[in-house]
Design a protein around this motif. Structure first.
Motif, short mmCIF file in Angstrom:
data_model
loop_
_atom_site.label_atom_id
_atom_site.label_comp_id
_atom_site.label_asym_id
_atom_site.label_seq_id
_atom_site.Cartn_x
_atom_site.Cartn_y
_atom_site.Cartn_z
N ASP A 62 -18.49 42.39 43.07
CA ASP A 62 -19.19 43.62 42.76
C ASP A 62 -19.13 44.51 44.01
O ASP A 62 -19.56 44.09 45.09
CB ASP A 62 -20.65 43.32 42.39
N HIS A 71 -16.46 46.80 25.54
CA HIS A 71 -17.45 45.75 25.80
C HIS A 71 -18.75 46.33 26.36
O HIS A 71 -19.81 45.72 26.24
CB HIS A 71 -16.89 44.72 26.79
N HIS A 72 -18.65 47.49 27.00
CA HIS A 72 -19.83 48.17 27.54
C HIS A 72 -20.35 49.25 26.60
O HIS A 72 -21.21 50.04 26.99
CB HIS A 72 -19.49 48.79 28.89
N GLU A 107 -12.20 46.71 27.95
CA GLU A 107 -13.29 46.62 28.93
C GLU A 107 -14.35 47.67 28.63
O GLU A 107 -15.56 47.39 28.66
CB GLU A 107 -12.72 46.79 30.34
N GLN A 150 -19.54 52.01 32.94
CA GLN A 150 -19.89 50.62 32.68
C GLN A 150 -21.19 50.21 33.37
O GLN A 150 -21.49 49.02 33.52
CB GLN A 150 -18.72 49.73 33.09
N ALA A 207 -9.32 40.37 37.85
CA ALA A 207 -10.40 39.59 37.24
C ALA A 207 -11.26 38.88 38.27
O ALA A 207 -12.20 38.17 37.91
CB ALA A 207 -9.82 38.57 36.27
N HIS A 208 -10.98 39.05 39.56
CA HIS A 208 -11.65 38.28 40.61
C HIS A 208 -12.38 39.13 41.64
O HIS A 208 -12.73 38.63 42.71
CB HIS A 208 -10.63 37.39 41.33
N HIS A 225 -13.81 46.33 38.82
CA HIS A 225 -13.72 46.00 37.39
C HIS A 225 -14.84 45.01 37.13
O HIS A 225 -14.97 44.00 37.83
CB HIS A 225 -12.37 45.37 37.02
N THR A 226 -15.69 45.30 36.15
CA THR A 226 -16.77 44.37 35.86
C THR A 226 -16.24 43.05 35.33
O THR A 226 -16.81 41.99 35.58
CB THR A 226 -17.74 44.96 34.82
N HIS A 227 -15.12 43.12 34.60
CA HIS A 227 -14.50 41.94 34.01
C HIS A 227 -13.16 42.39 33.44
O HIS A 227 -12.88 43.59 33.36
CB HIS A 227 -15.37 41.35 32.89
N ILE A 228 -12.36 41.45 33.00
CA ILE A 228 -11.11 41.76 32.31
C ILE A 228 -11.10 41.02 30.97
O ILE A 228 -11.18 39.80 30.94
CB ILE A 228 -9.87 41.35 33.14
N THR A 287 -11.64 39.99 46.68
CA THR A 287 -11.74 38.91 45.70
C THR A 287 -12.51 37.71 46.23
O THR A 287 -12.76 37.59 47.43
CB THR A 287 -10.34 38.43 45.28
#
Length: 278
Positions: A62, A124-125, A121, A88, A58-59, A36-39, A10
């Motif tokens: 990459d 979103h992709h 998630e 993703q 969420a932190h 995770h690309t994002h939450i 993180t």
């Protein structure tokens, strides 16, 4: 038996380069990062672990950028993802990212993959959660085409591109570890993978796990497929049980650390894991 570390790396914890050096200095064989690309803020998908979703999801850095930095300051330790949510990523971009990390690390990269659990998630992709496994396997096939062909092209249901030039090529086709523990996961490992990476097995599940490892080896038709356990229980008794069950590598999961003492706390935990395996 090999031993490694898995972690949610993180922006508030230990720095990537510090962690990579520390893992290698303590004699571990591998370092795997989550992704995770994002939450999504909606949080409609329930956390598989129960309760509130931990902050770390969420932190995360990459993983490919972080592993590239770690590769530059290490010499021996295997580097991988546990697991990358490859649905993703566009395969053309991901193929280059993986090949670049593999080249920088001089062939030490392993690609752990999974379809994921957070349906918002995925959406979103542009991923249909109902087709996520099929999409994952098709993207994997596209990645392998790009890695192995000078003029790769791919025409499928989820991925479609005409002949392309894409270098660098990896030093080898990176080993692909298939994540998951569902009833059909061994089908995917046998047909598409180089290894299996089940997540957080309970000790009470080890008898059933051992039977599945035997099944995997029986079905592999002379081709050895490795078994890496993510989130191994860090006790001597558990270690013996994992060996008896047929695991090849254990990944011990680091505790999420925050605040001014995060780095020192992580290093102390690495020391404890190193003492266990030594």
């Amino acid at each position: 038996m090999q031993f490694g570390i898995a972690t949610f790396l993180t922006d508030y914890g230990i720095e990537p380069v510090d962690l990579g050096r520390a893992v290698e200095e303590r004699g571990f064989d591998a370092l795997f990062l989550t992704e995770h690309t994002h939450i999504p803020v909606s949080r409609r998908s329930p956390y598989p672990g129960g309760g509130e979703l931990p902050r770390k999801y969420a932190h995360t850095h990459d993983p490919f950028v972080a592993l590239g930095a770690i590769a530059a300051v290490t010499e021996r330790v295997a580097l991988g993802t546990a697991v990358s949510l490859i649905n993703q990523h566009h395969p053309v971009n991901l193929a280059k990212e993986v090949a670049s990390v593999d080249r920088i690390s001089r062939g030490r990269f392993e690609l752990g993959i999974g379809p994921g659990w957070n349906t918002e998630e995925m959406r979103h992709h542009g991923v249909d959660p109902a087709r996520r496994t099929a999409a994952m396997l098709e993207r994997l096939a596209a990645l392998r085409a790009i890695w192995t062909q000078d003029e790769a092209e791919f025409h499928g249901e989820f991925v479609d591109f005409d002949p392309i030039w894409s270098w660098p090529k990896p030093t080898r086709v990176p080993p692909v570890l298939i994540g998951g523990g569902g009833p059909t996961v061994l089908d995917r490992v046998v047909e598409h993978g180089d290894g299996w990476i089940p997540l957080r097995l309970r000790l009470s599940e080890l008898d059933a796990f051992a039977a599945r490892v035997r099944e995997l080896r029986d079905r592999s038709a002379g081709r050895y497929r490795s078994v890496t356990i993510f989130g191994a229980v860090p006790t001597p008794e558990a270690l013996e049980s994992y060996v008896e069950a047929g695991a090849d590598r254990l990944l011990y999961a680091l505790t999420d650390q925050d605040g001014p003492g995060a780095r020192d706390a992580t290093l102390a935990e690495l020391d404890a894991f190193a003492n266990l395996i030594n």
